[in-house]
Design a protein around this motif. Structure first.
Motif, PDB file in Angstrom:
ATOM      1  N   GLY A 221       0.803  -1.217   0.000  1.00 20.46           N
ATOM      2  CA  GLY A 221       0.000   0.000   0.000  1.00 20.46           C
ATOM      3  C   GLY A 221       0.834   1.265   0.000  1.00 20.46           C
ATOM      4  O   GLY A 221       1.998   1.258   0.401  1.00 20.46           O
ATOM      5  N   THR A 243      -1.677  -2.255  -6.108  1.00 20.88           N
ATOM      6  CA  THR A 243      -1.263  -1.417  -4.970  1.00 20.88           C
ATOM      7  C   THR A 243      -2.481  -0.695  -4.412  1.00 20.88           C
ATOM      8  O   THR A 243      -3.221  -0.051  -5.158  1.00 20.88           O
ATOM      9  CB  THR A 243      -0.207  -0.384  -5.411  1.00 20.88           C
ATOM     10  OG1 THR A 243       0.897  -1.094  -5.941  1.00 20.88           O
ATOM     11  CG2 THR A 243       0.246   0.476  -4.251  1.00 20.88           C
ATOM     12  N   ARG A 244      -2.657  -0.823  -3.115  1.00 20.69           N
ATOM     13  CA  ARG A 244      -3.778  -0.132  -2.483  1.00 20.69           C
ATOM     14  C   ARG A 244      -3.339   1.233  -1.974  1.00 20.69           C
ATOM     15  O   ARG A 244      -2.206   1.392  -1.538  1.00 20.69           O
ATOM     16  CB  ARG A 244      -4.275  -0.928  -1.269  1.00 20.69           C
ATOM     17  CG  ARG A 244      -5.014  -2.192  -1.609  1.00 20.69           C
ATOM     18  CD  ARG A 244      -5.402  -2.936  -0.349  1.00 20.69           C
ATOM     19  NE  ARG A 244      -4.259  -3.251   0.483  1.00 20.69           N
ATOM     20  CZ  ARG A 244      -4.124  -2.914   1.752  1.00 20.69           C
ATOM     21  NH1 ARG A 244      -5.066  -2.227   2.363  1.00 20.69           N
ATOM     22  NH2 ARG A 244      -3.049  -3.264   2.438  1.00 20.69           N
ATOM     23  N   VAL A 246      -3.600   3.070   1.078  1.00 20.21           N
ATOM     24  CA  VAL A 246      -4.004   2.615   2.408  1.00 20.21           C
ATOM     25  C   VAL A 246      -4.432   3.769   3.318  1.00 20.21           C
ATOM     26  O   VAL A 246      -5.081   3.555   4.341  1.00 20.21           O
ATOM     27  CB  VAL A 246      -2.891   1.806   3.099  1.00 20.21           C
ATOM     28  CG1 VAL A 246      -2.770   0.424   2.493  1.00 20.21           C
ATOM     29  CG2 VAL A 246      -1.557   2.533   3.071  1.00 20.21           C
TER      30      VAL A 246
END
Lengths: 364, 436
Positions: A221, A243-244, A246
């Motif tokens: 993230g 990909t986060r 976050v």
């Protein structure tokens, strides 16, 4: 409202039909609860997707695209249906744009201004902020009729409910327990820029119910910092690359939506005032560099983020000034960073995508 | 404060600085550029050079001998004088760097550290100086305190925050709410309370005690100095004007940087006397004053000399500027009998902290009083609060008063943000519209 979300303009026109006033509210921090309490729908103006044509004869090209596109909206007559404007004091450009609109262009609608005391705060700042709230209530009352403290108290409670839901959304996302994409997450949050609480709360609840995962999904993230989660295509690229986002440190999102809950045992005006002084740090308020750096490092630690993407708006002085020391401080702590320099409605270029991809490769 | 540093400072003040002044006086003047279109130079200018040279010379030795503060141009410096701070004005220093054509070089020192070239060039010069030590004045003392007010811009706060972080020194902000409409009692109260709260902090930082009578004395001096500056600018109402705004940009330094000190008042008494003499004798700033112009915004410091010749050649004299007027416009609010309240008013009402309606009215008044034919609007990419709104104001003034206007896109100190050809073309068209 559940299940049916009209587009922004339709919604605002419907609200007018219901007898509510609609105000255009410029970025960034303002006591929206007060407007709600007076039956006003605040329609925030951050990044209207317009071709910038008319504004060129009013504002220089070196003024940021948030301000330029906001003024373009007014110049194109797309704000004609509004019943007033509210300009919070965010930066020099918004301050002067407010005066251009009121003093030079002369819209025949009320223009309100809300000055926010700047850090480092003195004791006097608290008293002052409270007084400004009272004065704003007094001014609005002249246009809109009676101001009811009890109604404001109810709006404070609704606002607390929204804050709780948003806090939960952020927490679930940070843990990887939210199914939705980054695009859908921010599209949802940004509905709060024009929906009234009774319409926003069900949407937030619905999103949480439908997207909560029982088990966290593992992926690396990043944290987003800057003004807006734009362009949405950038979020798509992150999603596609696994990909986060976050967490964020965006003026439009985390810096104001993650407000601490207001104290409902004190007067509503006092509660609103207290909230301002407990918001996350932000350069538009004058927060110190170290305070911002500590805040970001804490976010990285809490969310296990692998890096920070600074999604900068061109010519935004409050954001750009802090960047070198913050980047250096993050680097000293081993946190990689990527800086993107963009206009708010700019398309994502192939070059930009390559930079993002390279950064994500680096941190993965 | 160290005894050694105090002795060195005292020695430089009493012996070093006077010796430097004598040396300067004895030196043959540098070869002057021919002035075919300009009137005789102001003789007070040599005294101004002495004052400013001495100020920057002594600054080198101030650290450790006196508390040192870096101050923004719109901050209520009078309060610092009570605590004997040696004050340095980064904006004045930035202008000096610009005029000496060092702006670009020092800006790049900040850019090397990551500061974007779109940021205010005064700030980049100041940060560039802090990182590299580069300056045309020898050396600036590292401050013990940063003191600013956001009545001129919010940028000053962002900029001073960086310095505060870099040096880990205190920053005191005088937060002046923007006057979108009429100022309210609550705004004044907020500012007064901030000023009062500064007193114990300044005592702690400086190690000196607050004195009410000293503040009143300083306020009286500052008020008189500012009034003198106002009278100086008013001499430019004469036809022909005895001085040009290009001169005023330079002679502005004492009222900005040395306000509240006897030397600035003495200097303006001298300058006023000279200008009154020139008016009496009909001595003009330029040889043939045919058109009278007004300037809006900060000077383009690196073009000052060139443009004084260019405009004079066309018979155009700048006789008014909103910028130079700023230090005469509001200081009269200072009232030694109500020190804190009057400081709040004086510093809140400054041009950049006021709405554009106020600025338009002020410009209308100046255009009338100074018999202005043309308005040159400097759209300064470094200064947003001065520049946002200029396009509209220029149009309104042209429509309402028939004054010719031109907008030039430039920067006060960073010459990379300036297109000679583009500006020249615009100015040629402007001169034509004025009937040349």
């Amino acid at each position: 409202m559940r299940g049916r979300v009209p587009d922004r303009l339709t919604y605002l026109l419907e609200q007018k039909e219901k007898g509510r006033a609609v105000f255009g509210v410029f970025p960034a921090l303002c006591p929206k609860e007060m407007l709600w309490a007076m039956g006003v729908v605040p329609a925030e103006i951050w990044d209207p997707p317009l071709e910038l044509v008319k504004v060129n004869s009013h504002l220089q090209p070196y003024i940021c695209s948030v301000v330029r596109s906001g003024m373009e909206l007014v110049l194109q007559g797309k704000s004609d249906f509004l019943d007033g404007f509210l300009f919070p004091h965010t930066c020099d450009s918004i301050q002067n744009m407010a005066s251009v609109i009121k003093d030079c262009m002369g819209p025949e609608k009320p223009c309100y201004f809300f000055y926010l005391p700047k850090a480092p705060y003195t004791e006097a700042a608290r008293t002052y902020y409270l007084t400004k709230l009272q004065e704003l209530a007094g001014s609005l009352e002249k246009q809109l009729g009676g101001f009811d403290q009890e109604r404001l108290g109810e709006c404070v409670r609704l606002s607390n409910r929204i804050s709780s839901l948003i806090e939960k959304l952020y927490a679930m996302r940070a843990k990887g327990r939210l199914r939705g994409t980054s695009r859908s997450f921010y599209q949802l949050l940004r509905k709060g820029e024009h929906l009234m609480p009774e319409d926003l709360i069900p949407l937030l609840e619905q999103y949480l119910t439908q997207n909560t995962l029982s088990e966290p999904k593992g992926s690396s993230g990043v944290i987003f910092s800057g003004i807006l989660p734009n362009p949405l295509e950038l979020l798509d690229v992150l999603d596609q690359l696994g990909t986060r986002v976050v967490h964020d440190d965006l003026l439009n999102c985390g810096r104001r939506l993650l407000a601490p809950k207001m104290d409902t045992t004190i007067g509503p005006l006092e509660a609103l005032a207290e909230r301002y002084f407990h918001l996350p740090p932000c350069p538009t308020k004058g927060s110190g560099v170290q305070e911002r750096l500590d805040f970001l490092l804490d976010l990285v630690k809490k969310t296990d983020a692998k890096g920070i993407i600074f999604n900068m708006v061109k010519f935004c002085e409050p954001e750009w000034f802090d960047l070198p020391f913050i980047q250096k401080g993050l680097k000293d702590h081993g946190v990689p960073t990527l800086v993107l320099d963009m206009e708010i409605n700019q398309d994502l270029s192939a070059q930009m995508i390559t930079r993002v991809e390279a950064f994500l490769e680096l941190i993965s | 404060m160290g005894v050694g540093q105090a002795i060195r400072y005292w020695f430089m003040k009493e012996v070093g600085a006077p010796a430097l002044m004598r040396l300067q006086k004895g030196r043959k003047g540098r070869r002057r550029r021919p002035r075919p279109h300009l009137g005789p130079p102001l003789s007070s200018a040599s005294r101004l050079r002495e004052i400013m040279t001495r100020h920057y010379f002594l600054a080198r030795y101030a650290k450790g001998a006196r508390p040192v503060a870096w101050v923004s141009s719109g901050a209520p410096v009078e309060l610092l004088r009570v605590f004997d701070f040696y004050t340095v004005y980064p904006e004045n220093h930035g202008a000096l760097c610009g005029a000496q054509k060092m702006g670009q070089e020092i800006c790049q020192e900040a850019e090397k550290k990551g500061y974007h070239h779109d940021l205010c060039s005064y700030a980049r010069i100041d940060l560039g100086h802090a990182f590299s030590g580069k300056t045309p004045v020898g050396r600036l003392p590292k401050p013990d305190l940063l003191f600013c007010s956001n009545n001129i811009c919010q940028t000053i706060l962002y900029w001073f925050k960086e310095l505060s972080h870099y040096w880990n020194i205190p920053l005191i902000l005088f937060d002046t709410p923007y006057n979108f409409q009429e100022i309210k009692g609550s705004d004044i109260q907020y500012m007064v309370e901030q000023l009062e709260a500064m007193v114990p902090r300044l005592e702690a930082i400086s190690g000196r005690k607050y004195s009410d009578s000293r503040l009143k004395g300083v306020l009286t001096l500052a008020k008189e100095t500012s009034e003198l500056w106002g009278r100086i600018l008013a001499t430019l109402k004469a036809r022909p004007a005895p001085m040009s705004i290009f001169d005023a940009f330079v002679h502005l330094a004492p009222v900005v940087s040395l306000r509240g000190l006897p030397v600035s008042r003495q200097y303006y008494q001298l300058l006023l006397q000279e200008l009154q003499e020139r008016v009496k004798k009909g001595i003009s700033a330029i040889k043939h004053e045919k058109r009278r112009l007004m300037w809006d915004n900060i000077a383009v410091w690196f073009k000052l000399r060139d443009w004084s010749h260019l405009f004079a050649e066309r018979g155009c004299n700048f006789v008014a500027a909103t910028y130079t007027n700023a230090w005469a416009e509001t200081i009269h609010y200072l009232d030694p009998s109500k020190p804190f309240e009057s400081m709040a008013r004086a510093y809140s009402f400054v041009i950049l902290n006021n709405n554009l309606k106020h600025r338009l009215n002020l410009m209308r008044e100046m255009i009338r009083d100074y018999q202005i034919d043309g308005l040159v609007i400097h759209s300064d990419r470094s200064c947003k609060p001065y520049s946002v709104g200029q396009y509209d104001m220029g149009r309104i003034l042209a429509q309402d008063l028939g004054v010719k206007t031109v907008v030039i896109e430039a920067d006060m100190t960073d010459s990379r943000m300036f297109s000679e050809e583009q500006v020249r073309t615009r100015l040629e068209a402007f001169f034509e519209s004025l009937g040349h």
